[in-house]
Every structure is written in structure tokens, then in C-alpha cells.
Design an enzyme around this catalytic site. Structure first.
Site, PDB file in Angstrom:
ATOM      1  N   ASP A   1      12.003  10.845  -4.733  1.00  0.00           N
ATOM      2  CA  ASP A   1      11.727  10.041  -3.539  1.00  0.00           C
ATOM      3  C   ASP A   1      12.580   8.776  -3.522  1.00  0.00           C
ATOM      4  OD1 ASP A   1      10.557   9.524  -1.119  1.00  0.00           O
ATOM      5  OD2 ASP A   1       8.749   8.626  -1.937  1.00  0.00           O
TER       6      ASP A   1
ATOM      7  N   GLU B   1       0.874  -1.166   0.000  1.00  0.00           N
ATOM      8  CA  GLU B   1       0.000   0.000   0.000  1.00  0.00           C
ATOM      9  C   GLU B   1       0.907   1.211   0.000  1.00  0.00           C
ATOM     10  OE1 GLU B   1      -3.490   1.947  -0.356  1.00  0.00           O
ATOM     11  OE2 GLU B   1      -3.413  -0.213  -0.003  1.00  0.00           O
ATOM     12  N   GLY B   2       1.115   1.797  -1.185  1.00  0.00           N
ATOM     13  CA  GLY B   2       2.069   2.893  -1.301  1.00  0.00           C
ATOM     14  C   GLY B   2       1.394   4.231  -1.447  1.00  0.00           C
ATOM     15  N   GLY B   3       2.227   5.254  -1.541  1.00  0.00           N
ATOM     16  CA  GLY B   3       1.717   6.603  -1.668  1.00  0.00           C
ATOM     17  C   GLY B   3       0.947   6.832  -2.948  1.00  0.00           C
ATOM     18  N   PHE B   4       1.154   5.988  -3.974  1.00  0.00           N
ATOM     19  CA  PHE B   4       0.445   6.151  -5.232  1.00  0.00           C
ATOM     20  C   PHE B   4      -0.756   5.222  -5.342  1.00  0.00           C
ATOM     21  CE2 PHE B   4       4.788   7.504  -6.237  1.00  0.00           C
ATOM     22  CZ  PHE B   4       4.516   8.785  -6.668  1.00  0.00           C
ATOM     23  N   GLY B   5      -0.957   4.323  -4.385  1.00  0.00           N
ATOM     24  CA  GLY B   5      -2.086   3.409  -4.427  1.00  0.00           C
ATOM     25  C   GLY B   5      -1.677   2.006  -4.035  1.00  0.00           C
ATOM     26  N   SER B   6      -2.661   1.082  -4.094  1.00  0.00           N
ATOM     27  CA  SER B   6      -2.420  -0.310  -3.703  1.00  0.00           C
ATOM     28  C   SER B   6      -1.632  -1.040  -4.780  1.00  0.00           C
ATOM     29  CB  SER B   6      -3.759  -1.016  -3.466  1.00  0.00           C
ATOM     30  OG  SER B   6      -4.520  -0.345  -2.480  1.00  0.00           O
ATOM     31  N   VAL B   7      -0.937  -2.108  -4.345  1.00  0.00           N
ATOM     32  CA  VAL B   7      -0.132  -2.917  -5.256  1.00  0.00           C
ATOM     33  C   VAL B   7      -0.546  -4.374  -5.092  1.00  0.00           C
ATOM     34  CG1 VAL B   7       2.184  -3.545  -6.008  1.00  0.00           C
ATOM     35  CG2 VAL B   7       1.776  -1.309  -4.963  1.00  0.00           C
TER      36      VAL B   7
ATOM     37  N   LYS C   1      -0.108  -1.809  -9.979  1.00  0.00           N
ATOM     38  CA  LYS C   1      -0.221  -0.656  -9.089  1.00  0.00           C
ATOM     39  C   LYS C   1      -1.463   0.131  -9.469  1.00  0.00           C
ATOM     40  CE  LYS C   1       3.426   1.664  -7.834  1.00  0.00           C
ATOM     41  NZ  LYS C   1       3.390   1.677  -6.360  1.00  0.00           N
TER      42      LYS C   1
END
Length: 767
Positions: A562, A444-450, A464
């Protein structure tokens, strides 16, 4: 005429002030003993075949003249050259290998001549050049961009060469099918073929047009007070070869000479080039030692490399004819360029007669001119064919819409792009991930779920889900994805393709078996990997190479923003690959200034980026330095505090550097089985990258060279108080808290990204 390598014993001549090894056939790398020549005033190594990275010569502080034209060295231009404040003349050209940033020369107040030609330099031209006392400036054949500084105040500047782009003129309605030019001479008839005259005077920046052809000449004879006569030459003895009229004159240039055949019918042509060395002599004297070596390009394709007329002809005043069949003309123009790449002699037998030389050019079509009747037939057939294609296209679109429900505008636009990757349907993604089963959720990243997925052919993928909060237009979003997908490098996570249907934005990546570097180094014990020293060094070099590609080598320059251990993934062979490059731009809202939307992670962000929103690729260099420290220490920068006296791992490393005991930083899990010198070197490079001043951080290509041992490391001891002092460190946290208050939703998602695994993770993470 020396060959072989430069003997190391030259380094014993510590009082040597002048060394000229120009125009030899020397190979290999310069011996490290060269650093002993601290009294050198002039160093000339042009026109050789050295290899390895371009040395910085930073120990030669007394250097006045540095001449490295076509020396064979690889770029980039080392940052250490900025320490040579006494230089009055710099000539560096035709570097092989990696791209370069413009070197920092603002402190070279004595500099009067600057040549950085064909060095693969990118970025803007520094404004400070206009404030130096330059008389000659050559920055041609680079990848410079932006505006040219105002040199109106540069009262000493006599010659400036930035590029040599010619003008484009309109063509008449009737196409041509042949062209014959007597270069540098008058009109001449050979058999039934008339060669047009080319008698106009040349110069350092010349563009001449004559009907359906023209030429441009760029370059300045630096070592002589040249006039127009230097750009043409006549034979000095009786010529006895066939068609000698073509060889009694020639046009030459100190740098680049380009002929343009214009208004030609599209198709295949035969290009014939006529050469004869009519300047050098073979009379067993000093006059016979001249060597003219240059390259020839036709339609930007290199067709003759290191071409030496005299060698090929086996003597002077002898004709050399080279034919090139099937040269394709696509836009009614043919371009033939003769380029001096710095090789050969520049002062033998006389100064100012080097550079490419061409006697005559012949261009003939390999097809017959079309008659008017044939043109009409072609037009009719083309129109009918186009109509049929258009009709079938409309029918296919209608059928597609009826059978696929609704195709959104984003998907329609995507179909019009060549992404060089696959276009996945949402149905395929659902099948691959078992309808986005929670058991397949791996992050679960800053750009959405994986999610982990498996395609029908057995290929493992990582999917992603991008948060659908971007306000970009369809075309802009699709273009961004297309550009990112085109960036492929062994140290970048590969983007297989994407799915854009409705509000669904999905990216499909290669699956990384060993998860992230963060989990392998300092994750839960059951997830950590046994990374030996050689593996850690290889991972560090791989990350540096990936960043160097993004910053300097790719066609699309990207600042990652990042870089951290969770954004470095490991494949089955523990090869590092950078993830999420280029995505920060995709999630920016419209009209949002960078200073209020910092896409980074506290602890890894460069100070100038976190505090003032000042973003350059040096921000990535800083973040890389933190990651390199983590690799050496096996510890998380922000979670490691050996005592209350230290803020983070970086703070502790700076203290150890001052105490002269950096070896204490190395991960104890390595035991005694590691190379202590390599470990110290990696830590020093990491600290060099985390310099508070972005200008003093090296470029990533230089970092690669230092890690691989091709470039010396500049020792720089920093004050650890810059990280431990409450006054200096507190604004960073205050700024971060401010960002959270300004946009709680974005900041919450962003905070999640700081502590979660990314693409290819095998489990969800916890805050």
C-alpha cells in the site's frame, strides 16, 4: 599490470570486437563512451578495482562473451543485461553493494555457460534455466531459496554448482584439544607434533571426512579439462626453509576450500596457517607473472583479505606463517575457509592453477583439558546455580502477578522475545496520550486510530491502535511485531515498541513533525509545504531507497502492498520515511486468500494485484511510480482530471509522453527554478515503474541507481489507452466494488485508510 582509469578514447574504436582488460589494477568507473562499442563480441574486465554500479552494456547487442569476475563493480545485476540475446557465456562474480534479483535470461537461447557467483542474488532459481543449452552453471554463494529446478532434461549440462554445504557427522564422547593437518600431503612429524595425512583427491564438489576433521572443496576450472590432479600440487624445486616437509605439497581449489576441525572442546584456540607459493616461479619469464590472490575466513570472520602469498613472502618457495589467537569454538567445530574472490590471474602462467592454496594447518587450545574431578565440580556448581536461578525466577513471576493484576499470555510471550525495542505498559501509553484525548488524535487509518504522545523523557511518539480483529495466535502476532521492529533504515518510520495487554494492541512509532507527503504536496493550502525541486528529488530517492531495503536488503523481505503519498511521512528535515510496512500481513484473517483481501488503495494498486491478486514486490514498484508522478506534478493521481478524456494523473502523463511534452506535467508551483532534465528523468522512471507488465518494471535498487544517475533509463513509450479505455479500466473498479460487497466491515475500514493521514499526522482527516 595497468593501473588508473580506462581512457574514454577507447570509445572511439567503434569497430572493436574483442577487449580483454583482465587481471589489471584499473580503478574508477567505465567511461560512458563505452556505449559506442556496439560491435563488441567479447568483453573481459575481471580482477580489477572498478567502482560504481555494474553497467548493463545494453548497447553492445553483438556481445557473445561477458566476463566480469571480481571486477569491483557494485550490484545489483542490471535488468538491461536481458537485452543481450546473443550472449553465449556470462561470468559475473563477487559484486559489492546491493542485492539482486535473478536476471531475466529466458530469451538467451544461445547461452551455454552461466556463472553468477557471490552476487547477492535472492529468490528462487528460475525454472527456465533447465530449458537452456547450458553446459556449465555456477550459482554458488548467493541467497537463493526454494527448490532446485529439474535439470534431468538438460542433456548438455556437465557441471552445476549451487552451494558447497558439507555433511555433519556425529562426534565421539571424548573432546579433542588440538589438530594438525599436512594439507595435500602425507603424514609428517615436526618436532613432537604429528601432522596427519591429507592425500585424498579433490574435485569440483568434494567432501572428505577423517575422524575429527574433514574438508570440502567446491569449484570447477572453467577453462581447462581439469582432473583430480589440479586440486593438489607438489613443489617443483628444492625447498630450503625450516620445516620444509610441510611445504612440499599443498591443496588448492578454483573457488572455495574449507577445512573443519570437529569434536573440539569449546573454548579459545590458536590457529596457525602455513603457506608457500610452490607453483609460480620468479625466473624473470612469463612464468613469473602469475598472481594468486584469495581471502581467508576463520569461523566466518574475514581474517586475511586479498592475501598474496608471494607478495607477503617476498618471493616463491618461501614460508609464510600466520597465527590467529583467541579463536573461539562454541559448538565443538572450527571452520577455516579459503575463498577465491575472482582476483589475480587465471591463465598466467598456465590455465587452471589459480585459486587459494594452503600447505598446513595447526589448531591448539589455549587452555588445559579438564580432569574428570574438575568436570564433576563444574557439574555440581552448575546444578546448584541453575536451581537458585530457577527458584528466584519463580518467586519473581509470582510477585509480578500479584502486583500487576493479570499479565496476559500475549504479554508473557512478548517478554520472551528480543524485539530490540521497548515494551510499553498500557498505563504508560495512557499517560503519554493524556488518556487518548481527542485533542491528541492525529489520524484515523485503515489499521486503527493514531494519537500523538509525549513520554516522560520528552520524546514525541505516535501511538497506533490496531483493530483487534486479527485471529492470529499470540506467538505468531508477537513474532510478526518482533520482525518488523528489527527492520531499521533511514527511510523507514522507526518502531519504538509496542503494548499488548488484554485485547489492546498498540504500536509506538517515532513522531513525524511534517506529517505525510500527501498533505505537504496536495493537502489543504494551509497545510501544504513549499517543497523545492531538490527537496522533491531527495524525497523520491529516499522512498526508493526504503523500498529497495524492504525488497532486497533486509533479512526479512517485505512487500508493502500500500505505497501511497499518505503512507510516506516527513520528519523535521523533510526526510521521507515509509510507514505501515509489514502491517498488511498482521491484519489478515486466517484462511483468507489474497485475492479476496487486497490490501491496497485504488489508483496506486498494480493491475495484476487488483485484478488477479498476483502479489510480488513489483506491485510496490508500480505504486512507487504513481507516487513519483505525484511528486513531480504536485497533484493527486486519483483527484486530478484535466478533462473528461483522462482518467487520472498517470493517464495524462502517458498522453504527454506520446506527444513528447512531459515537461508540462511538472508542478507549476516550482516556477522556472528547477532542473528540467532531472524532472524529465524522474517522470520517465515513474512511467517505467508503472508498466502494465510486472516483468518489465525495474527492481527498486535499479530505480535508485537511475534516479542517482548511475544507470541509464530505458525509454519505453506505452499506449495511454491501457488506462483510458473503458474495457481495460472498468474491471479494476468492478473488482474493487466486489471486494467491498464481500467484506463490508473490512472494506469500510480499508476505504478509510485510502483517504486518511497515517502515523504522525497532526489532525484527523475527512472522507
Amino acid at each position: 599490470m595497468f593501473d588508473g582509469t580506462v581512457p574514454a578514447e577507447l570509445g572511439n574504436l567503434v569497430h572493436l570486437v574483442y577487449l580483454n582488460l583482465n587481471s589489471n589494477n584499473l580503478t574508477g568507473e567505465l567511461p560512458k563512451e563505452f556505449s559506442n562499442l556496439i560491435n563488441l563480441r567479447e568483453l573481459r574486465l575481471s580482477s580489477n578495482n572498478f567502482n560504481g554500479k555494474l553497467p548493463s552494456f545494453q548497447s553492445c547487442k553483438q556481445l557473445r562473451i561477458l566476463e566480469l569476475e571480481a571486477s569491483g563493480f557494485e550490484g545489483p545485476i542490471p535488468s538491461g543485461i536481458s537485452l543481450l540475446h546473443n550472449l553465449t557465456e556470462i561470468r559475473i562474480t563477487d559484486l559489492n553493494g546491493g542485492a539482486s534479483e535473478f536476471p531475466h535470461l529466458e530469451n538467451m537461447k544461445a547461452l551455454t555457460k552461466l556463472m553468477l557467483r557471490n552476487c547477492n542474488i535472492s529468490g528462487p532459481i528460475p525454472i527456465y534455466l533447465a530449458n537452456l543449452s547450458l553446459t556449465l552453471l555456477d550459482l554458488s554463494f548467493n541467497r537463493l531459496e526454494g527448490h532446485i529446478p529439474d535439470f534431468e532434461g538438460a542433456i548438455y549440462l556437465q557441471t552445476m554448482e549451487i552451494n558447497g554445504c558439507p555433511k555433519h557427522l556425529p562426534c565421539p564422547k571424548k573432546d579433542g584439544y588440538s589438530l594438525h593437518i599436512n594439507c595435500g600431503g602425507g603424514q609428517t612429524k615436526i618436532g613432537n607434533t604429528m601432522y596427519v595425512a591429507d592425500e585424498s583427491q579433490g574435485g569440483p564438489m568434494t567432501w572428505q571426512a577423517a575422524g575429527n576433521w574433514g574438508f570440502s572443496s567446491t569449484g570447477h576450472f572453467w577453462d581447462v579439462n581439469a582432473n583430480a590432479a589440479y586440486y593438489q600440487t607438489k613443489n617443483v624445486s628444492v625447498l630450503t626453509m625450516n620445516e620444509s616437509q610441510l611445504y612440499t605439497s599443498a591443496r588448492l581449489s578454483p573457488l572455495s576450500l574449507t577445512y573443519y576441525g570437529r569434536c573440539l572442546a569449546n573454548g579459545n584456540y590458536t590457529v596457525t596457517l602455513h603457506f608457500a607459493e610452490i607453483v609460480f616461479r620468479d625466473n624473470r619469464s612469463f612464468q613469473s607473472l602469475g598472481r594468486r590472490i584469495f581471502n581467508v575466513y576463520i569461523q566466518d570472520e574475514l581474517v586475511l583479505k586479498d592475501f598474496d602469498i608471494e607478495t607477503v613472502a617476498q618471493g616463491v618457495d618461501k614460508a609464510v606463517v600466520r597465527k590467529f589467537n583467541n579463536t573461539v569454538v562454541k559448538i565443538k567445530t572450527i571452520e577455516i575457509r579459503f575463498y577465491w574472490a575472482g582476483k589475480g590471474t587465471r591463465a598466467v602462467p598456465n590455465r587452471g592453477i589459480y585459486g587459494p592454496l594452503i600447505s598446513a594447518i595447526s589448531i591448539e587450545s589455549n587452555f588445559k583439558p579438564h580432569s574428570d574431578q574438575r568436570k564433576k565440580i563444574v557439574i555440581v556448581v552448575g546444578a546448584v546455580t541453575f536451581s537458585l536461578c530457577l527458584m528466584f525466577t519463580i518467586l519473581f513471576i509470582f510477585w509480578r502477578r500479584r502486583h500487576s493484576g493479570s499479565i496476559t499470555s500475549r504479554e508473557q510471550e512478548l517478554r520472551g522475545l528480543d524485539l530490540q525495542t521497548g515494551l510499553f505498559t498500557f498505563r504508560q501509553i495512557k499517560a503519554a496520550t493524556n488518556n487518548f484525548d481527542d485533542n491528541n488524535k492525529i489520524g484515523e487509518g485503515g489499521f486503527g486510530s493514531v494519537y500523538k504522545g509525549i513520554l516522560l523523557d520528552g520524546t514525541l511518539i505516535a501511538v497506533k491502535q490496531l483493530s483487534s480483529k486479527s485471529k492470529q495466535g499470540n506467538r505468531e502476532f508477537v513474532n510478526e511485531i518482533g520482525m518488523i521492529s528489527g527492520l531499521q533504515h533511514p527511510n523507514l518510520v522507526r518502531l519504538y515498541g509496542c503494548c499488548i495487554e488484554g485485547n489492546r494492541l498498540l504500536l509506538v512509532y517515532e513522531y513525524m513533525e511534517n506529517n505525510s507527503l500527501a498533505r505537504a504536496l496536495f493537502g489543504p493550502k494551509e497545510w501544504q509545504l513549499n517543497l523545492g525541486w531538490r527537496t522533491r528529488l531527495r524525497i523520491c530517492i529516499g522512498i526508493a531507497r526504503g523500498l529497495a531495503f524492504l525488497h532486497e536488503e533486509s533479512r526479512l523481505k517485505i512487500v508493502h502492498r500500500d505505497i501511497k503519498a499518505t503512507n510516506v511521512l516527513l520528519d523535521g528535515d523533510l526526510n521521507p520515511k515509509i510507514s505501515d510496512f509489514g502491517l498488511a500481513k498482521l491484519t489478515e484473517d486466517d484462511n483468507t486468500h489474497i485475492s479476496t483481501r487486497v490490501a491496497g488503495t485504488i489508483g496506486y494498486m498494480a493491475p495484476e494485484y487488483a485484478l488477479w491478486g498476483y502479489l510480488t514486490n513489483k506491485a510496490d514498484v508500480y505504486s512507487f511510480g504513481v507516487v513519483a508522478l505525484e511528486i513531480a506534478a504536485g497533484k493527486d493521481n486519483m483527484k486530478f482530471r484535466p478533462s473528461d478524456q483522462y482518467v487520472c494523473l498517470l493517464d495524462w502523463a502517458l498522453v504527454l509522453q506520446q506527444k513528447g511534452c512531459l515537461i508540462e506535467l511538472v508542478d507549476p508551483k516550482l516556477g522556472p527554478d528547477f532542473d528540467k532534465e532531472e524532472a524529465i528523468k524522474m517522470i520517465k522512471i515513474a512511467l517505467l515503474c508503472t508498466n502494465p507488465s510486472p516483468a518489465l518494471r525495474p527492481a527498486m535498487s535499479a530505480v535508485v541507481s537511475m534516479l542517482e544517475g548511475h544507470l541509464d533509463i530505458q525509454d519505453l513509450v506505452m499506449d495511454p489507452s491501457i488506462y483510458g479505455d473503458e474495457y481495460r479500466f472498468r474491471p479494476l473498479k468492478d473488482k474493487y466494488d466486489e471486494l467491498q460487497l464481500q467484506s463490508s466491515n473490512e472494506a469500510q475500514t480499508h476505504t478509510d485508510s485510502m483517504v486518511t493521514t497515517e502515523i504522525g499526522s497532526s489532525s484527523t482527516s475527512t472522507k
